[in-house]
Design a protein around this motif. Structure first.
Motif, PDB file in Angstrom:
ATOM      1  N   ILE A   4      39.070  72.507  37.459  1.00 25.30           N
ATOM      2  CA  ILE A   4      39.698  71.208  37.227  1.00 25.30           C
ATOM      3  C   ILE A   4      40.990  71.301  36.431  1.00 25.30           C
ATOM      4  O   ILE A   4      41.761  70.346  36.395  1.00 25.30           O
ATOM      5  CB  ILE A   4      38.747  70.229  36.510  1.00 25.30           C
ATOM      6  N   TYR A   5      41.197  72.445  35.759  1.00 23.28           N
ATOM      7  CA  TYR A   5      42.374  72.520  34.889  1.00 23.28           C
ATOM      8  C   TYR A   5      42.691  73.979  34.576  1.00 23.28           C
ATOM      9  O   TYR A   5      41.796  74.822  34.554  1.00 23.28           O
ATOM     10  CB  TYR A   5      42.092  71.765  33.576  1.00 23.28           C
ATOM     11  N   ASN A   6      43.961  74.241  34.325  1.00 19.57           N
ATOM     12  CA  ASN A   6      44.395  75.558  33.883  1.00 19.57           C
ATOM     13  C   ASN A   6      45.008  75.392  32.499  1.00 19.57           C
ATOM     14  O   ASN A   6      46.115  74.879  32.356  1.00 19.57           O
ATOM     15  CB  ASN A   6      45.407  76.164  34.857  1.00 19.57           C
ATOM     16  N   ALA A   7      44.249  75.784  31.480  1.00 22.50           N
ATOM     17  CA  ALA A   7      44.713  75.696  30.097  1.00 22.50           C
ATOM     18  C   ALA A   7      45.708  76.805  29.816  1.00 22.50           C
ATOM     19  O   ALA A   7      45.655  77.876  30.422  1.00 22.50           O
ATOM     20  CB  ALA A   7      43.526  75.800  29.146  1.00 22.50           C
ATOM     21  N   SER A   8      46.571  76.577  28.856  1.00 17.27           N
ATOM     22  CA  SER A   8      47.594  77.589  28.565  1.00 17.27           C
ATOM     23  C   SER A   8      47.020  78.802  27.847  1.00 17.27           C
ATOM     24  O   SER A   8      47.582  79.887  27.935  1.00 17.27           O
ATOM     25  CB  SER A   8      48.731  76.984  27.741  1.00 17.27           C
ATOM     26  N   ASN A   9      45.882  78.618  27.135  1.00 16.84           N
ATOM     27  CA  ASN A   9      45.243  79.745  26.448  1.00 16.84           C
ATOM     28  C   ASN A   9      43.789  79.400  26.149  1.00 16.84           C
ATOM     29  O   ASN A   9      43.334  78.285  26.399  1.00 16.84           O
ATOM     30  CB  ASN A   9      46.002  80.097  25.161  1.00 16.84           C
ATOM     31  N   VAL A  10      43.055  80.346  25.612  1.00 14.91           N
ATOM     32  CA  VAL A  10      41.622  80.159  25.376  1.00 14.91           C
ATOM     33  C   VAL A  10      41.358  79.099  24.301  1.00 14.91           C
ATOM     34  O   VAL A  10      40.343  78.413  24.346  1.00 14.91           O
ATOM     35  CB  VAL A  10      40.940  81.508  25.045  1.00 14.91           C
ATOM     36  N   ILE A  11      42.263  78.928  23.368  1.00 13.50           N
ATOM     37  CA  ILE A  11      42.078  77.919  22.328  1.00 13.50           C
ATOM     38  C   ILE A  11      42.103  76.519  22.944  1.00 13.50           C
ATOM     39  O   ILE A  11      41.242  75.680  22.658  1.00 13.50           O
ATOM     40  CB  ILE A  11      43.145  78.069  21.225  1.00 13.50           C
ATOM     41  N   GLU A  12      43.073  76.253  23.801  1.00 17.03           N
ATOM     42  CA  GLU A  12      43.137  74.965  24.492  1.00 17.03           C
ATOM     43  C   GLU A  12      41.909  74.789  25.387  1.00 17.03           C
ATOM     44  O   GLU A  12      41.322  73.706  25.441  1.00 17.03           O
ATOM     45  CB  GLU A  12      44.413  74.852  25.329  1.00 17.03           C
ATOM     46  N   ILE A  16      39.109  71.714  25.207  1.00 17.27           N
ATOM     47  CA  ILE A  16      38.778  70.862  26.348  1.00 17.27           C
ATOM     48  C   ILE A  16      37.293  70.943  26.668  1.00 17.27           C
ATOM     49  O   ILE A  16      36.644  69.932  26.931  1.00 17.27           O
ATOM     50  CB  ILE A  16      39.654  71.233  27.565  1.00 17.27           C
ATOM     51  N   GLU A  17      36.738  72.148  26.626  1.00 10.79           N
ATOM     52  CA  GLU A  17      35.305  72.303  26.879  1.00 10.79           C
ATOM     53  C   GLU A  17      34.472  71.542  25.853  1.00 10.79           C
ATOM     54  O   GLU A  17      33.433  70.982  26.193  1.00 10.79           O
ATOM     55  CB  GLU A  17      34.920  73.773  26.888  1.00 10.79           C
ATOM     56  N   SER A  18      34.922  71.494  24.628  1.00  9.44           N
ATOM     57  CA  SER A  18      34.218  70.742  23.592  1.00  9.44           C
ATOM     58  C   SER A  18      34.214  69.249  23.931  1.00  9.44           C
ATOM     59  O   SER A  18      33.184  68.570  23.806  1.00  9.44           O
ATOM     60  CB  SER A  18      34.874  70.980  22.234  1.00  9.44           C
ATOM     61  N   LEU A  19      35.345  68.736  24.373  1.00 14.16           N
ATOM     62  CA  LEU A  19      35.436  67.340  24.804  1.00 14.16           C
ATOM     63  C   LEU A  19      34.479  67.067  25.957  1.00 14.16           C
ATOM     64  O   LEU A  19      33.744  66.076  25.946  1.00 14.16           O
ATOM     65  CB  LEU A  19      36.871  67.010  25.233  1.00 14.16           C
ATOM     66  N   LEU A  20      34.484  67.966  26.946  1.00 14.20           N
ATOM     67  CA  LEU A  20      33.615  67.786  28.106  1.00 14.20           C
ATOM     68  C   LEU A  20      32.142  67.818  27.693  1.00 14.20           C
ATOM     69  O   LEU A  20      31.344  66.991  28.149  1.00 14.20           O
ATOM     70  CB  LEU A  20      33.906  68.854  29.164  1.00 14.20           C
ATOM     71  N   LYS A  21      31.785  68.734  26.822  1.00 11.43           N
ATOM     72  CA  LYS A  21      30.408  68.841  26.353  1.00 11.43           C
ATOM     73  C   LYS A  21      29.983  67.564  25.640  1.00 11.43           C
ATOM     74  O   LYS A  21      28.858  67.079  25.822  1.00 11.43           O
ATOM     75  CB  LYS A  21      30.257  70.039  25.422  1.00 11.43           C
ATOM     76  N   ASP A  22      30.870  66.994  24.823  1.00 11.86           N
ATOM     77  CA  ASP A  22      30.575  65.748  24.121  1.00 11.86           C
ATOM     78  C   ASP A  22      30.272  64.605  25.092  1.00 11.86           C
ATOM     79  O   ASP A  22      29.562  63.668  24.748  1.00 11.86           O
ATOM     80  CB  ASP A  22      31.734  65.336  23.213  1.00 11.86           C
ATOM     81  N   LYS A  23      30.817  64.690  26.293  1.00  9.31           N
ATOM     82  CA  LYS A  23      30.585  63.668  27.328  1.00  9.31           C
ATOM     83  C   LYS A  23      29.457  64.066  28.281  1.00  9.31           C
ATOM     84  O   LYS A  23      29.232  63.424  29.293  1.00  9.31           O
ATOM     85  CB  LYS A  23      31.863  63.419  28.128  1.00  9.31           C
ATOM     86  N   GLY A  24      28.766  65.160  27.972  1.00  7.36           N
ATOM     87  CA  GLY A  24      27.628  65.583  28.786  1.00  7.36           C
ATOM     88  C   GLY A  24      27.986  66.355  30.035  1.00  7.36           C
ATOM     89  O   GLY A  24      27.180  66.447  30.965  1.00  7.36           O
ATOM     90  N   ILE A  25      29.176  66.930  30.069  1.00  7.23           N
ATOM     91  CA  ILE A  25      29.638  67.672  31.251  1.00  7.23           C
ATOM     92  C   ILE A  25      29.580  69.167  30.958  1.00  7.23           C
ATOM     93  O   ILE A  25      30.207  69.651  30.016  1.00  7.23           O
ATOM     94  CB  ILE A  25      31.067  67.261  31.633  1.00  7.23           C
ATOM     95  N   ARG A  26      28.820  69.899  31.792  1.00  8.62           N
ATOM     96  CA  ARG A  26      28.764  71.358  31.668  1.00  8.62           C
ATOM     97  C   ARG A  26      30.060  71.953  32.186  1.00  8.62           C
ATOM     98  O   ARG A  26      30.589  71.512  33.202  1.00  8.62           O
ATOM     99  CB  ARG A  26      27.607  71.926  32.506  1.00  8.62           C
ATOM    100  N   SER A  27      30.563  72.966  31.495  1.00  8.96           N
ATOM    101  CA  SER A  27      31.791  73.624  31.935  1.00  8.96           C
ATOM    102  C   SER A  27      31.789  75.076  31.469  1.00  8.96           C
ATOM    103  O   SER A  27      30.977  75.476  30.636  1.00  8.96           O
ATOM    104  CB  SER A  27      33.012  72.903  31.353  1.00  8.96           C
ATOM    105  N   TYR A  28      32.687  75.836  32.044  1.00  5.41           N
ATOM    106  CA  TYR A  28      32.941  77.194  31.557  1.00  5.41           C
ATOM    107  C   TYR A  28      34.395  77.521  31.845  1.00  5.41           C
ATOM    108  O   TYR A  28      35.061  76.844  32.629  1.00  5.41           O
ATOM    109  CB  TYR A  28      31.979  78.220  32.173  1.00  5.41           C
ATOM    110  N   HIS A  29      34.892  78.550  31.180  1.00  7.42           N
ATOM    111  CA  HIS A  29      36.274  78.965  31.416  1.00  7.42           C
ATOM    112  C   HIS A  29      36.339  80.467  31.676  1.00  7.42           C
ATOM    113  O   HIS A  29      35.449  81.202  31.283  1.00  7.42           O
ATOM    114  CB  HIS A  29      37.181  78.589  30.236  1.00  7.42           C
ATOM    115  N   GLN A  30      37.399  80.854  32.345  1.00  7.63           N
ATOM    116  CA  GLN A  30      37.669  82.283  32.557  1.00  7.63           C
ATOM    117  C   GLN A  30      39.159  82.460  32.762  1.00  7.63           C
ATOM    118  O   GLN A  30      39.849  81.542  33.194  1.00  7.63           O
ATOM    119  CB  GLN A  30      36.882  82.838  33.742  1.00  7.63           C
ATOM    120  N   ASP A  31      39.629  83.642  32.427  1.00  3.87           N
ATOM    121  CA  ASP A  31      41.046  83.939  32.634  1.00  3.87           C
ATOM    122  C   ASP A  31      41.388  83.749  34.102  1.00  3.87           C
ATOM    123  O   ASP A  31      40.604  84.106  34.988  1.00  3.87           O
ATOM    124  CB  ASP A  31      41.375  85.381  32.248  1.00  3.87           C
ATOM    125  N   SER A  32      42.566  83.189  34.341  1.00  4.89           N
ATOM    126  CA  SER A  32      43.059  83.078  35.701  1.00  4.89           C
ATOM    127  C   SER A  32      43.131  84.493  36.282  1.00  4.89           C
ATOM    128  O   SER A  32      43.600  85.408  35.608  1.00  4.89           O
ATOM    129  CB  SER A  32      44.435  82.428  35.695  1.00  4.89           C
TER     130      SER A  32
END
Length: 70
Positions: A4-12, A16-32
């Motif tokens: 859904i999104y390409n963050a500029s770095n792992v901190i961003e 974003i994942e914290s925001l999604l989790k607060d809304k009950g949305i499971r997510s994960y990230h990985q390097d492009s």
């Protein structure tokens, strides 16, 4: 899972994942994929960090991400 999104770095990405989790949305990230080969520090590659959510949450998640980017 769908990207859904390409963050500029792992901190961003983690913010974003914290925001999604607060809304009950499971997510994960990985390097492009192309970013991994272009940089030696995971999470800080030239091509960012991709964020993925379940398909059924994608539309709402994208709206949430856009709301904090404005």
């Amino acid at each position: 899972m769908i990207k859904i999104y390409n963050a500029s770095n792992v901190i961003e990405a983690e913010r974003i994942e914290s925001l999604l989790k607060d809304k009950g949305i499971r997510s994960y990230h990985q390097d492009s994929p192309s970013g991994v080969a272009a940089h030696n520090v995971p999470g800080f590659g030239l091509f960012g960090v991709d964020i993925y959510v379940d398909n059924q949450d994608a539309e709402f998640a994208a709206v949430l991400v856009e709301s904090i980017k404005e």
